[in-house]
Design a protein around this motif. Structure first.
Motif, mmCIF file in Angstrom:
data_model
loop_
_atom_site.group_PDB
_atom_site.id
_atom_site.type_symbol
_atom_site.label_atom_id
_atom_site.label_comp_id
_atom_site.label_asym_id
_atom_site.label_seq_id
_atom_site.Cartn_x
_atom_site.Cartn_y
_atom_site.Cartn_z
ATOM 1 N N THR A 120 29.522 21.367 26.041
ATOM 2 C CA THR A 120 30.582 21.977 26.848
ATOM 3 C C THR A 120 31.192 20.944 27.797
ATOM 4 O O THR A 120 32.404 20.911 27.991
ATOM 5 C CB THR A 120 30.035 23.192 27.616
ATOM 6 N N ASN A 164 35.029 19.825 28.033
ATOM 7 C CA ASN A 164 35.730 19.837 29.322
ATOM 8 C C ASN A 164 36.362 18.478 29.621
ATOM 9 O O ASN A 164 37.451 18.409 30.180
ATOM 10 C CB ASN A 164 34.779 20.211 30.456
ATOM 11 N N TYR A 215 42.023 27.356 23.827
ATOM 12 C CA TYR A 215 40.566 27.413 23.985
ATOM 13 C C TYR A 215 40.033 28.739 23.463
ATOM 14 O O TYR A 215 40.567 29.793 23.780
ATOM 15 C CB TYR A 215 40.227 27.299 25.476
ATOM 16 N N PHE A 233 36.347 30.832 23.298
ATOM 17 C CA PHE A 233 34.992 30.784 23.832
ATOM 18 C C PHE A 233 34.043 31.657 23.020
ATOM 19 O O PHE A 233 34.473 32.544 22.287
ATOM 20 C CB PHE A 233 34.976 31.286 25.277
ATOM 21 N N GLN A 234 32.755 31.408 23.228
ATOM 22 C CA GLN A 234 31.746 32.200 22.517
ATOM 23 C C GLN A 234 31.712 33.647 23.024
ATOM 24 O O GLN A 234 31.751 34.590 22.245
ATOM 25 C CB GLN A 234 30.375 31.557 22.719
ATOM 26 N N ASP A 235 31.679 33.785 24.336
ATOM 27 C CA ASP A 235 31.521 35.111 24.944
ATOM 28 C C ASP A 235 32.904 35.766 25.035
ATOM 29 O O ASP A 235 33.515 35.824 26.085
ATOM 30 C CB ASP A 235 30.887 34.923 26.335
ATOM 31 N N TYR A 236 33.377 36.260 23.893
ATOM 32 C CA TYR A 236 34.761 36.775 23.846
ATOM 33 C C TYR A 236 34.988 37.924 24.819
ATOM 34 O O TYR A 236 36.040 38.031 25.415
ATOM 35 C CB TYR A 236 35.141 37.187 22.422
ATOM 36 N N GLY A 263 33.551 38.415 27.691
ATOM 37 C CA GLY A 263 33.623 37.883 29.045
ATOM 38 C C GLY A 263 34.910 37.130 29.324
ATOM 39 O O GLY A 263 35.282 36.963 30.466
ATOM 40 N N TYR A 264 35.567 36.656 28.270
ATOM 41 C CA TYR A 264 36.762 35.848 28.478
ATOM 42 C C TYR A 264 38.058 36.615 28.225
ATOM 43 O O TYR A 264 39.139 36.083 28.426
ATOM 44 C CB TYR A 264 36.719 34.596 27.589
ATOM 45 N N PRO A 271 48.518 33.523 28.372
ATOM 46 C CA PRO A 271 48.981 32.167 28.695
ATOM 47 C C PRO A 271 50.497 32.084 28.889
ATOM 48 O O PRO A 271 50.981 31.263 29.671
ATOM 49 C CB PRO A 271 48.552 31.343 27.479
ATOM 50 N N ARG A 321 45.176 34.356 21.273
ATOM 51 C CA ARG A 321 45.553 33.946 22.626
ATOM 52 C C ARG A 321 45.603 32.428 22.729
ATOM 53 O O ARG A 321 46.469 31.866 23.391
ATOM 54 C CB ARG A 321 44.544 34.506 23.638
ATOM 55 N N ALA A 322 44.652 31.777 22.028
ATOM 56 C CA ALA A 322 44.632 30.313 22.052
ATOM 57 C C ALA A 322 45.804 29.728 21.266
ATOM 58 O O ALA A 322 46.239 28.608 21.522
ATOM 59 C CB ALA A 322 43.317 29.802 21.482
ATOM 60 N N ILE A 372 28.170 41.934 25.314
ATOM 61 C CA ILE A 372 27.938 41.404 26.641
ATOM 62 C C ILE A 372 28.501 42.397 27.646
ATOM 63 O O ILE A 372 29.681 42.667 27.676
ATOM 64 C CB ILE A 372 28.573 40.010 26.801
ATOM 65 N N THR A 397 28.920 43.979 31.581
ATOM 66 C CA THR A 397 28.889 43.605 32.986
ATOM 67 C C THR A 397 28.040 44.615 33.746
ATOM 68 O O THR A 397 27.890 45.747 33.329
ATOM 69 C CB THR A 397 30.307 43.622 33.576
ATOM 70 N N LYS A 423 34.029 38.044 37.288
ATOM 71 C CA LYS A 423 33.334 37.313 36.228
ATOM 72 C C LYS A 423 33.843 35.881 36.133
ATOM 73 O O LYS A 423 35.036 35.647 35.966
ATOM 74 C CB LYS A 423 33.550 38.025 34.895
ATOM 75 N N THR A 450 33.564 33.811 33.818
ATOM 76 C CA THR A 450 34.192 33.508 32.518
ATOM 77 C C THR A 450 35.681 33.847 32.534
ATOM 78 O O THR A 450 36.491 33.082 32.005
ATOM 79 C CB THR A 450 33.506 34.300 31.405
ATOM 80 N N ARG A 451 36.049 34.962 33.143
ATOM 81 C CA ARG A 451 37.471 35.364 33.145
ATOM 82 C C ARG A 451 38.283 34.430 34.033
ATOM 83 O O ARG A 451 39.421 34.099 33.720
ATOM 84 C CB ARG A 451 37.623 36.810 33.611
ATOM 85 N N ARG A 464 37.572 31.343 34.487
ATOM 86 C CA ARG A 464 37.670 30.098 33.728
ATOM 87 C C ARG A 464 38.732 30.244 32.641
ATOM 88 O O ARG A 464 39.530 29.332 32.410
ATOM 89 C CB ARG A 464 36.298 29.778 33.127
ATOM 90 N N ALA A 465 38.748 31.410 31.954
ATOM 91 C CA ALA A 465 39.744 31.637 30.909
ATOM 92 C C ALA A 465 41.145 31.448 31.477
ATOM 93 O O ALA A 465 41.974 30.746 30.897
ATOM 94 C CB ALA A 465 39.587 33.039 30.329
ATOM 95 N N VAL A 486 41.732 27.621 32.285
ATOM 96 C CA VAL A 486 41.970 26.689 31.170
ATOM 97 C C VAL A 486 43.344 26.919 30.546
ATOM 98 O O VAL A 486 43.894 26.020 29.925
ATOM 99 C CB VAL A 486 40.890 26.717 30.050
ATOM 100 N N PHE A 487 43.910 28.105 30.729
ATOM 101 C CA PHE A 487 45.266 28.313 30.237
ATOM 102 C C PHE A 487 46.311 27.941 31.281
ATOM 103 O O PHE A 487 47.486 28.236 31.127
ATOM 104 C CB PHE A 487 45.460 29.743 29.742
#
Lengths: 260, 268
Positions: A51, A55, A81, A83-86, A88-89, A103, A150-151, B6, B8, B163, B165-166, B168-169, B172-173
Motif C-alpha cells: 500500500t 501511495n 483507485y 480498494f479492497q474494502d468496497y 468502506g470506500y 470524482p 468510479r475509478a 464489512i 460499521t 470512516k 476509508t471514506r 481516504r476515498a 485520493v479522488f
C-alpha cells in the motif's frame, strides 16, 4: 511490449516511518519500470509495504530516498483507485450513479452532465448495474463494480487496484477478471493490481512483480507466457502451470526460506 | 478469504431498540398501566387526593382545554422550547462538526465541553436569572444551553467517528478538505447528529418545564403544574402531567419518524 514507452520509473526508492527504536523501513532500494498501457500485478507477503508503494506511485506519500518519475516527468497522470474494502470506500447515502460520479462532483461538474457521463461509461463497457440503487443494497460484486466505474469515470491514465477481489467469492472474481481485462483492452489504461492470490496475479498480469518481505523490494519479475487474448480456460493450460511453478519457487525462496 | 461483509459499528437505528421492532407490542404495557390505574383508584386502594382516577384526570384535562385556555399554556411552553432548541441546534451542529473534524481540536475541547455538559443547567437558575431577568429570555437561554452541549458533543463524536476509508476515498479522488467535510464528514456524522438532536429535544422540554415552575411565568405548562401543586389540585396536576408526557412522546415519535427517513442508510 518494449515498443510501448516507459511510463513510470521508480529508482532506488526508500521509505521509512517513525523514528529511532520505532523506525520501520517499508521500502528499501525499490526500482521498477512500468510501460504505458501495461497490466502489472504485484504479489507479496502480507504487510510487505504494497500500500505504501501504491501511495508513493500516486504521490500521496513522499519518498525518503530515490525517485518516481511519471511520463518522463512531463505531466501528472490521472489516477483511478479501487480498494479492497468496497463497502468502506463507497458512500452509502449516495446512489450507485452518484457514487460513480463522485470524482466528477469534486471537480464541480453539474448534475445533468455527471449523470450523462455515468450512463456513457456504463454503456461503454456494457455493464449491467442498477444506477438508482443504494450501495448497501448491492451484492459484493456489484458494489466492487461500482468502485471500478468510479475509478474509470475520470478516464484515468493509471488504474490502481489494491486487492480488489480479496473480499469477494470465487465466482464473482472470475466474472470481474473478464470485466477488468475488457476495460484494459478497450482503454489502454496502465493497470497496477495488488493481489493476494497467486493464480489471479499470474493470470491477469502481463508481468507479475514478486515483492520481498518488509522492507519491500523487487524479488523477481515473471513475464506472462499466456496468449495476449486471455480466457479463463488458460488457467488450466500447461503454460499457466509452469508459470505457477516458477512463481511458487520464487515465493518459497523469498517468503518462507529467508524467514527460516 | 476475509469476511465479505464489512459493517460499521453504528448505533441502533432510530425507531428500533437494538434491532427489535416495537410495533403493536409497544401498546401492551401502557394499556396495562392504565388498567392498573383504574384498578387502584376504583378499589380505592389509595386516597383520591394522592392518585385521582383516570376518568377524573382525563375529564379534567378536557376541561382545562375548554375552560382554562390550556392551549395558551401549551403555546407559551412550545415557544420557549422551540426557540431554545432551534438556537441550540443552529449553533451546536456546525460547532460540533467543526470540533469533531479534527482530532486535535476534539482533544483540546472535549474536557471543557464535557464539564459544561455535566453541569446541570437547572443548578444555574440564579446565574440565568441574573443574566436574563425573569422573562422568557432566561427560560429560552436555559433550554438553549441544555440543548447546546448535548448537540455539540454528539456532532463532534459523530464527525470524529467518520470512516477513515471514506475520507481516504474522497482524498485520493482529489477532494479538498472543505469538500471532504461537506460531502463525507457531514453525512458520516449525520446519524449521531440526529441522535443528539433527538436527545436534546426531550431534555429541552424538561428544562423549560422546570424553569417555568421555579422562575415563574404567566403562561406555561410548568406554571400550571406548580399552581396545581400549591393548591393541592391533584386532578389538575395529573391532567397536566399526562399532557406533558404525551406531548414529549409524540414529538419524539415524530422526530424518530423523520430520522429513519433522513439517515435511511444506517444499520443496513
Amino acid at each position: 511490449m518494449s515498443d510501448r514507452p516507459l511510463y513510470i520509473e521508480i529508482e532506488h526508492a526508500s521509505k521509512a516511518f517513525g523514528e529511532g527504536q520505532k523506525r520501520n523501513v517499508v521500502l528499501r532500494d525499490f526500482s521498477l519500470d512500468v510501460r504505458k498501457g501495461e497490466f502489472l500485478t504485484f504479489f507479496g507477503p502480507n504487510g510487505c509495504g504494497k500500500t505504501t508503494l501504491l501511495n508513493v506511485i500516486v504521490g500521496v506519500e513522499s519518498l525518503d530516498e530515490g525517485s518516481v518519475k511519471m511520463n518522463g516527468g512531463t505531466s501528472r497522470p490521472r489516477v483511478g483507485y479501487v480498494f479492497q474494502d468496497y463497502r468502506g470506500y463507497l458512500m452509502p447515502w449516495l446512489t450507485v450513479a452518484e457514487n460513480i460520479a463522485f470524482p466528477l462532483r469534486i471537480r464541480g461538474v453539474s448534475k445533468p452532465e455527471r449523470m450523462s457521463k455515468v450512463e456513457a461509461v456504463v454503456a461503454r463497457f456494457q455493464f449491467r448495474i442498477d444506477l438508482g440503487a443504494y450501495t448497501y443494497a448491492l451484492s459484493g460484486g456489484q458494489a466492487q463494480l461500482t468502485s471500478i466505474l468510479r475509478a474509470l469515470i475520470l478516464d484515468p491514465d493509471i488504474l490502481i487496484m489494491d486487492e480488489p477481489f480479496s473480499a469477494l467469492d470465487y465466482q464473482t472474481n472470475l466474472s470481474l477478471y473478464e470485466k477488468v481485462l475488457q476495460i484494459w483492452e478497450a482503454t489502454g489504461v496502465t493497470i497496477l493490481l495488488v493481489s493476494h492470490d497467486i493464480d489471479e496475479a499470474i493470470y491477469l498480469g502481463e508481468r507479475t512483480v514478486f515483492l520481498t518481505k518488509r522492507p519491500a523490494s523487487v524479488a523477481a519479475v515473471l513475464e506472462s507466457k499466456l496468449p495476449a487474448q486471455k480466457e479463463l480456460t488458460q488457467m488450466g493450460s500447461e503454460a499457466f502451470a509452469s508459470m505457477k511453478k516458477q512463481a511458487l519457487e520464487i515465493f518459497r525462496r523469498e517468503a518462507l526460506e529467508k524467514s527460516a | 478469504m476475509p469476511t465479505p461483509e464489512i459493517r460499521t459499528k453504528d448505533a441502533p437505528p432510530a425507531g428500533r431498540s437494538a434491532g427489535v421492532r416495537i410495533g403493536v407490542w409497544g401498546f401492551a404495557l401502557p394499556l396495562l398501566c392504565l388498567a392498573l390505574w383504574y384498578l387502584v383508584t376504583g378499589l380505592k386502594l389509595v386516597p383520591p387526593l394522592l392518585v385521582p382516577s383516570p376518568t377524573a384526570t382525563f375529564r379534567r384535562l378536557v376541561g382545562l382545554f375548554l375552560h382554562e385556555h390550556l392551549t395558551s399554556d401549551i403555546g407559551a411552553t412550545a415557544w420557549r422550547w422551540g426557540c431554545g432548541y432551534i438556537l441550540g441546534c443552529l449553533i451546536g451542529v456546525p460547532f460540533g462538526l467543526f470540533i469533531g473534524n479534527s482530532r486535535k481540536v476534539y482533544a483540546a475541547s472535549y474536557p471543557t465541553l464535557d464539564f459544561f455538559r455535566s453541569l446541570p443547567v437547572t443548578a444555574l437558575f440564579p446565574l440565568f436569572l441574573l443574566l436574563f431577568g425573569i422573562g422568557d429570555s432566561a427560560k429560552i437561554a436555559m433550554a438553549f444551553s441544555a440543548a447546546l452541549f448535548v448537540v455539540i458533543l454528539n456532532c463532534a463524536y459523530g464527525a470524529l467517528q467518520a470512516k477513515e476509508t471514506r475520507l481516504r476515498a474522497a482524498r485520493v479522488f482529489g477532494a479538498s478538505e472543505w469538500q471532504v467535510f461537506r460531502w463525507v464528514v457531514f453525512f458520516e456524522a449525520l446519524p449521531q447528529t440526529l441522535s443528539g438532536m433527538r436527545t436534546s429535544l426531550s431534555l429541552c422540554l424538561v428544562v423549560v418545564i422546570v424553569s417555568e415552575m421555579f422562575i415563574g411565568t404567566q403562561l406555561g405548562l410548568g406554571q400550571r403544574v406548580f399552581d396545581a401543586y400549591t393548591v393541592n389540585d391533584t386532578e389538575k396536576l395529573y391532567a397536566v402531567l399526562v399532557l406533558i408526557g404525551l406531548l414529549g412522546y409524540l414529538i419524539n415519535r415524530g422526530f424518530v419518524w423523520a430520522e429513519t427517513r433522513i439517515v435511511f442508510w444506517t444499520g443496513k
